[in-house]
Write a protein that holds these residues in place. Sequence first.
Motif, short mmCIF file in Angstrom:
data_model
loop_
_atom_site.label_atom_id
_atom_site.label_comp_id
_atom_site.label_asym_id
_atom_site.label_seq_id
_atom_site.Cartn_x
_atom_site.Cartn_y
_atom_site.Cartn_z
N THR A 190 -17.91 40.95 8.16
CA THR A 190 -19.20 40.26 8.14
C THR A 190 -19.07 38.88 8.77
O THR A 190 -17.98 38.33 8.86
N TRP A 250 -26.06 41.83 -2.88
CA TRP A 250 -26.66 43.06 -3.41
C TRP A 250 -25.69 44.24 -3.35
O TRP A 250 -26.05 45.35 -2.99
N LEU A 251 -24.43 43.99 -3.72
CA LEU A 251 -23.40 45.03 -3.69
C LEU A 251 -23.17 45.61 -5.07
O LEU A 251 -23.08 44.87 -6.06
N THR A 252 -23.04 46.92 -5.13
CA THR A 252 -22.63 47.58 -6.37
C THR A 252 -21.14 47.39 -6.56
O THR A 252 -20.43 46.95 -5.63
N ASN A 253 -20.63 47.74 -7.71
CA ASN A 253 -19.19 47.67 -7.95
C ASN A 253 -18.44 48.51 -6.92
O ASN A 253 -17.42 48.08 -6.36
N GLU A 254 -18.94 49.70 -6.64
CA GLU A 254 -18.30 50.58 -5.66
C GLU A 254 -18.32 49.96 -4.26
O GLU A 254 -17.33 50.05 -3.52
N ASP A 255 -19.44 49.33 -3.89
CA ASP A 255 -19.53 48.65 -2.60
C ASP A 255 -18.47 47.55 -2.50
O ASP A 255 -17.82 47.39 -1.46
N VAL A 256 -18.31 46.78 -3.58
CA VAL A 256 -17.33 45.70 -3.58
C VAL A 256 -15.93 46.25 -3.37
O VAL A 256 -15.17 45.74 -2.53
N GLU A 302 -15.01 48.96 -1.92
CA GLU A 302 -14.90 49.44 -0.54
C GLU A 302 -14.67 48.27 0.42
O GLU A 302 -13.79 48.32 1.28
N LYS A 303 -15.45 47.20 0.28
CA LYS A 303 -15.30 46.03 1.16
C LYS A 303 -13.96 45.34 0.94
O LYS A 303 -13.32 44.88 1.89
#
Length: 110
Positions: A78, A84-90, A92-93
């Motif tokens: 980025t 606006w990230l879910t736990n799973e999104d975090v 992954e990033k």
Amino acid sequence: MATEINYTPLKIDEDLREYSITDKVHRHPAWRFYFPNGFGASVVKHEHSYGSDEDLFELAVITGTGDDWYLCYETPITDDVLGWLTNEDVMEKVREIKALPVEKGWEKEC
């Protein structure tokens, strides 16, 4: 008297725990990850973070270690913070940040 907000904490996947520390920002838990490639992540959820009103996380790519870290705006992940990230999104990033090439680590200007 200010109302205390109880946010859902970040659940860190087992394989990433050794890279993480827990801190506080605006009286709420914050998490930082530091990787051997010189990059890391700062993850927050507080009244001023993007997505907190929906109990979601904000993540920034960082460089440095310990108390000497800086936001990094020039990565393939980025060029800003991610909200606006879910736990799973975090998770992954964070894995994407961990996988960044070493030569683009902290020694380069971000």
